[in-house]
Design a protein around this motif. Structure first.
Motif, PDB file in Angstrom:
ATOM      1  N   GLY A 204      39.185  74.824  27.651  1.00  0.00           N
ATOM      2  CA  GLY A 204      37.814  74.950  27.169  1.00  0.00           C
ATOM      3  C   GLY A 204      36.812  75.073  28.304  1.00  0.00           C
ATOM      4  N   THR A 205      37.010  74.300  29.363  1.00  0.00           N
ATOM      5  CA  THR A 205      36.114  74.370  30.518  1.00  0.00           C
ATOM      6  C   THR A 205      36.259  75.724  31.212  1.00  0.00           C
ATOM      7  OG1 THR A 205      36.318  71.982  30.825  1.00  0.00           O
ATOM      8  CG2 THR A 205      35.462  73.259  32.684  1.00  0.00           C
ATOM      9  N   ALA A 206      37.491  76.211  31.340  1.00  0.00           N
ATOM     10  CA  ALA A 206      37.721  77.507  31.965  1.00  0.00           C
ATOM     11  C   ALA A 206      37.047  78.621  31.156  1.00  0.00           C
ATOM     12  CB  ALA A 206      39.220  77.770  32.094  1.00  0.00           C
ATOM     13  N   ALA A 207      37.095  78.533  29.842  1.00  0.00           N
ATOM     14  CA  ALA A 207      36.455  79.553  29.009  1.00  0.00           C
ATOM     15  C   ALA A 207      34.933  79.524  29.178  1.00  0.00           C
ATOM     16  CB  ALA A 207      36.832  79.334  27.546  1.00  0.00           C
ATOM     17  N   ALA A 208      34.366  78.327  29.303  1.00  0.00           N
ATOM     18  CA  ALA A 208      32.918  78.209  29.503  1.00  0.00           C
ATOM     19  C   ALA A 208      32.511  78.783  30.856  1.00  0.00           C
ATOM     20  CB  ALA A 208      32.497  76.746  29.385  1.00  0.00           C
ATOM     21  N   VAL A 209      33.318  78.550  31.898  1.00  0.00           N
ATOM     22  CA  VAL A 209      33.038  79.116  33.217  1.00  0.00           C
ATOM     23  C   VAL A 209      33.095  80.633  33.174  1.00  0.00           C
ATOM     24  CG1 VAL A 209      33.898  79.310  35.582  1.00  0.00           C
ATOM     25  CG2 VAL A 209      33.795  77.075  34.482  1.00  0.00           C
ATOM     26  N   LYS A 210      34.051  81.163  32.420  1.00  0.00           N
ATOM     27  CA  LYS A 210      34.154  82.618  32.297  1.00  0.00           C
ATOM     28  C   LYS A 210      32.910  83.191  31.639  1.00  0.00           C
ATOM     29  CE  LYS A 210      37.482  86.164  30.906  1.00  0.00           C
ATOM     30  NZ  LYS A 210      38.824  86.405  30.292  1.00  0.00           N
TER      31      LYS A 210
END
Length: 462
Positions: A204-210
């Motif tokens: 979820g954090t990686a998707a938000a960074v993307k």
């Protein structure tokens, strides 16, 4: 025989000229030339004589102005009649005006100094040289979160809200306070981190960074890592008995990450840009942008003898002679005495914090630091300016009768008096007792049996 000689008679011409014809030109005879010359000389001498007379007359008038009789000379050099200089008696609240110097500083700052370039595709080759490819911010500008400030090798440098410095790359599976700070910053910008627990960099954090990078117009950086999972998770219950303790390594895959070289955390945004020391095409050899971690701070350097006149909450007037900027402020705190060689004391804290405070005044004298706050963000024209701070403090709680300090005289009997000049020019002496003084005025109270009113004129000089 007498012969008589007869003279020939000249015949006169009868050809007379009509009266309307001009006379003949005078004969060109020597006698006529002499007469004309004499007449011209007489005219010239007449003009010369007249001019000389005019000059002599003007000179006489001018010289007469400098001629004076002994009586007139004595009158002009006689001392003037003695007179007195007066000032009015006033009735007002006594106020002290304290003026001292102050200095604006950036407080603590944070800089971004890229040392590597993140890749956006698996197995992509990193460039050998780091070059500035874009400059989007300027000194003094206020910048918000997730806005490219500088670009190097086509990668952005931007700010996010947070107090913990970015000291490592954040990748899938990382845990810690810095991950929790990143998640909080992403939430403040409207990007949720899914079901990831606070402090863990998950899917979820990686998707938000993307999504963060996509909003800025850049591809998200990735890292390639090998994922190791247990055979139980991959083979199911059919092979549980024979591969329960075995593990195998899956194929490497790319996951979104946040590189430390691209983000700088600032406690509050928008932040002020302190400096951008690079230009397009420069090689990256150090900080590419520096931000103030907070707004500008103003510290005044008060004379210790005036320490008792200043207290928190007083209004201050701030003026920069260099830029002409003018604003108001409020005394936030009054610090401890700073003496030469003792270091700088943070106002109100009593502790030495040289890195978080502006440099003291360029003097060997002791001073008291006074921290002054503005009603909002300081005008950027005050950045790094030395300014004049003026604070007006009331010395009396109510209006009192006051006169200029020069009006008070002390006699041999230790009595203090003021001399009042009446409308007729007469003078009367009024005994008084003195009180507080401020801004060149002193409070006075007339002795019993005497009067002293606002508007009276008192002698302040002779």
């Amino acid at each position: 025989m007498n012969r008589t000689r007869v003279s020939p008679v000249r015949e006169q011409s009868t050809d007379a000229k009509p009266p309307d014809e001009p006379p003949d030109e005078p004969p060109d005879e020597p006698g006529g030339a002499v007469a004309g010359s004499r007449l011209a000389r007489r005219r010239r001498w007449t003009v010369v004589a007249a001019c000389s007379a005019a000059v002599l007359s003007a000179g006489g008038v001018y010289a007469a102005q400098w001629v004076q009789s002994p009586a007139e000379a004595a009158a002009r050099t006689r001392a003037p009649k003695p007179s007195v200089i007066t000032a009015p008696v006033v009735r007002q609240v006594m106020r002290n005006t304290i003026v001292f110097r102050g200095s604006f500083s950036d407080g603590r700052t944070v800089s971004a100094a890229p040392t590597s370039v993140a890749v956006t595709q698996p197995a992509a080759q990193q460039p050998h040289a780091l070059l500035i490819t874009g400059v989007f911010a300027r000194a003094g500008q206020r910048v918000g979160a997730a806005k490219p400030l500088v670009e190097y090798d086509a990668r952005p440098v931007f700010a996010l809200p947070g107090t913990l410095p970015m000291y490592r790359d954040l990748t899938m599976g990382e845990e810690g306070k810095d991950v929790a700070q990143l998640q909080k910053a992403l939430h403040s910008l409207g990007w949720v981190t899914g079901s990831d627990p606070s402090g863990r960099f998950g899917v979820g954090t990686a998707a938000a960074v993307k999504r963060l990078y996509a909003a800025m117009g850049y591809a998200a950086p990735v890292t390639t890592s090998a994922d190791t999972t247990s055979a139980t998770e991959q083979s199911g219950s059919a092979t549980q008995g024979t591969e329960s303790a075995a593990s195998r390594r899956s194929e490497p895959k790319a996951t979104t990450m946040l590189p430390a070289s691209e983000v700088v955390f600032v406690p509050s945004l928008p932040a002020r840009v302190v400096s951008v020391p690079v230009h397009m095409g420069d090689a990256v050899k150090g900080p590419v942008v520096t931000l103030a971690r907070g707004d500008m701070t103003l510290t005044g350097f008060l004379d210790p003898s005036e320490r008792g006149l200043i207290s928190t909450g007083m209004k201050a007037d701030i003026f920069s002679e260099a830029t002409g900027a003018h604003t108001g402020g409020t005394v936030a705190s009054v610090g401890a005495l700073v003496t030469p060689g003792s270091g700088l004391v943070t106002p109100g804290s009593g502790k030495d914090e040289p890195d978080d405070s502006p440099a003291g005044p360029q003097t060997d004298s002791a001073y008291v630091p006074v921290r002054i706050e503005g009603s909002g963000n300081w005008d950027k024209r005050f950045a790094d300016q030395d300014v004049r701070v003026t604070i007006t403090a009331a010395a009396t709680s109510r209006a009192v009768t006051a006169v200029p300090e020069a009006a008070v005289a002390a006699g041999a009997d230790a009595r203090t008096t003021v001399t009042v000049v009446t409308a007729s020019g007469a003078q009367r002496v009024v005994p008084v007792t003195t009180g507080v003084s401020a801004d060149g005025l002193v409070q006075v109270t007339a002795a019993r049996g005497h009067t002293l009113r606002a508007g009276d004129r008192v002698v302040v000089g002779r």
